[in-house]
Motif scaffolding. Structure first.
Motif, PDB file in Angstrom:
ATOM      1  N   ASP A   2      26.894  24.279   3.174  1.00  0.00           N
ATOM      2  CA  ASP A   2      27.651  23.488   4.148  1.00  0.00           C
ATOM      3  C   ASP A   2      27.113  23.685   5.567  1.00  0.00           C
ATOM      4  O   ASP A   2      26.982  22.720   6.336  1.00  0.00           O
ATOM      5  N   LEU A   3      26.799  24.922   5.922  1.00  0.00           N
ATOM      6  CA  LEU A   3      26.265  25.182   7.255  1.00  0.00           C
ATOM      7  C   LEU A   3      24.875  24.583   7.430  1.00  0.00           C
ATOM      8  O   LEU A   3      24.539  24.076   8.509  1.00  0.00           O
ATOM      9  N   LYS A   4      24.067  24.623   6.382  1.00  0.00           N
ATOM     10  CA  LYS A   4      22.760  23.968   6.449  1.00  0.00           C
ATOM     11  C   LYS A   4      22.933  22.484   6.728  1.00  0.00           C
ATOM     12  O   LYS A   4      22.282  21.914   7.607  1.00  0.00           O
ATOM     13  N   ASP A   5      23.835  21.838   5.996  1.00  0.00           N
ATOM     14  CA  ASP A   5      24.087  20.410   6.202  1.00  0.00           C
ATOM     15  C   ASP A   5      24.555  20.131   7.628  1.00  0.00           C
ATOM     16  O   ASP A   5      24.143  19.159   8.258  1.00  0.00           O
ATOM     17  N   TRP A   6      25.433  20.981   8.150  1.00  0.00           N
ATOM     18  CA  TRP A   6      25.945  20.820   9.509  1.00  0.00           C
ATOM     19  C   TRP A   6      24.819  20.940  10.531  1.00  0.00           C
ATOM     20  O   TRP A   6      24.704  20.128  11.448  1.00  0.00           O
ATOM     21  N   PHE A   7      23.963  21.947  10.382  1.00  0.00           N
ATOM     22  CA  PHE A   7      22.875  22.142  11.326  1.00  0.00           C
ATOM     23  C   PHE A   7      21.853  21.008  11.245  1.00  0.00           C
ATOM     24  O   PHE A   7      21.306  20.596  12.269  1.00  0.00           O
ATOM     25  N   VAL A   8      21.599  20.479  10.065  1.00  0.00           N
ATOM     26  CA  VAL A   8      20.708  19.321   9.923  1.00  0.00           C
ATOM     27  C   VAL A   8      21.323  18.118  10.637  1.00  0.00           C
ATOM     28  O   VAL A   8      20.641  17.393  11.365  1.00  0.00           O
TER      29      VAL A   8
ATOM     30  N   LEU B  17      23.397  18.160  13.150  1.00  0.00           N
ATOM     31  CA  LEU B  17      23.282  18.377  14.588  1.00  0.00           C
ATOM     32  C   LEU B  17      21.858  18.134  15.075  1.00  0.00           C
ATOM     33  O   LEU B  17      21.650  17.524  16.131  1.00  0.00           O
ATOM     34  N   GLN B  18      20.869  18.597  14.315  1.00  0.00           N
ATOM     35  CA  GLN B  18      19.462  18.382  14.671  1.00  0.00           C
ATOM     36  C   GLN B  18      19.150  16.896  14.765  1.00  0.00           C
ATOM     37  O   GLN B  18      18.472  16.456  15.702  1.00  0.00           O
ATOM     38  N   MET B  19      19.625  16.136  13.792  1.00  0.00           N
ATOM     39  CA  MET B  19      19.349  14.702  13.769  1.00  0.00           C
ATOM     40  C   MET B  19      19.931  14.002  14.994  1.00  0.00           C
ATOM     41  O   MET B  19      19.421  12.971  15.423  1.00  0.00           O
ATOM     42  N   ARG B  20      20.978  14.549  15.561  1.00  0.00           N
ATOM     43  CA  ARG B  20      21.612  13.958  16.734  1.00  0.00           C
ATOM     44  C   ARG B  20      21.208  14.634  18.044  1.00  0.00           C
ATOM     45  O   ARG B  20      21.719  14.303  19.108  1.00  0.00           O
ATOM     46  N   GLY B  21      20.309  15.610  17.943  1.00  0.00           N
ATOM     47  CA  GLY B  21      19.840  16.294  19.144  1.00  0.00           C
ATOM     48  C   GLY B  21      20.888  17.153  19.812  1.00  0.00           C
ATOM     49  O   GLY B  21      20.870  17.322  21.027  1.00  0.00           O
ATOM     50  N   LEU B  22      21.796  17.712  19.017  1.00  0.00           N
ATOM     51  CA  LEU B  22      22.892  18.519  19.555  1.00  0.00           C
ATOM     52  C   LEU B  22      22.668  19.999  19.270  1.00  0.00           C
ATOM     53  O   LEU B  22      22.123  20.368  18.233  1.00  0.00           O
TER      54      LEU B  22
END
Length: 87
Positions: A51-57, A59-64
């Motif tokens: 779940d955390l991996k998915d969340w960080f991906v 965020l990365q995709m949105r530049g956050l």
């Protein structure tokens, strides 16, 4: 980013980590270590890792940055309605 199973040498201890191009993702690693320290099941740690991996991906995709994320950044189509709802 990927979720990786970790087995400690000379024991049956199992845990999970999340890796990116430069190694373990530090904030995720700290939280997964905390879950392990408080003796959560390896399956629980694994679920959080995914779940955390998915969340960080996400965020990365949105530049956050994870430390600066706000509710409005969550991608929930209802987040505007929720934030603008008053008593």
């Amino acid at each position: 980013m990927l979720v990786q199973r970790v087995l400690m040498p000379d024991s049956s201890f199992e845990s999970w980590t999340v890796l990116d191009d430069s190694g373990p993702v530090a904030p995720i690693e700290r939280y997964l270590a905390y879950l392990t320290d408080i003796e959560r099941s390896p399956n629980t740690v694994k679920a959080y890792a995914h779940d955390l991996k998915d969340w960080f991906v996400f965020l990365q995709m949105r530049g956050l940055e994870w430390r600066e994320v706000r509710l409005e950044d969550g991608g929930c189509p209802l987040s505007e309605d929720i934030l603008n709802t008053g008593p």
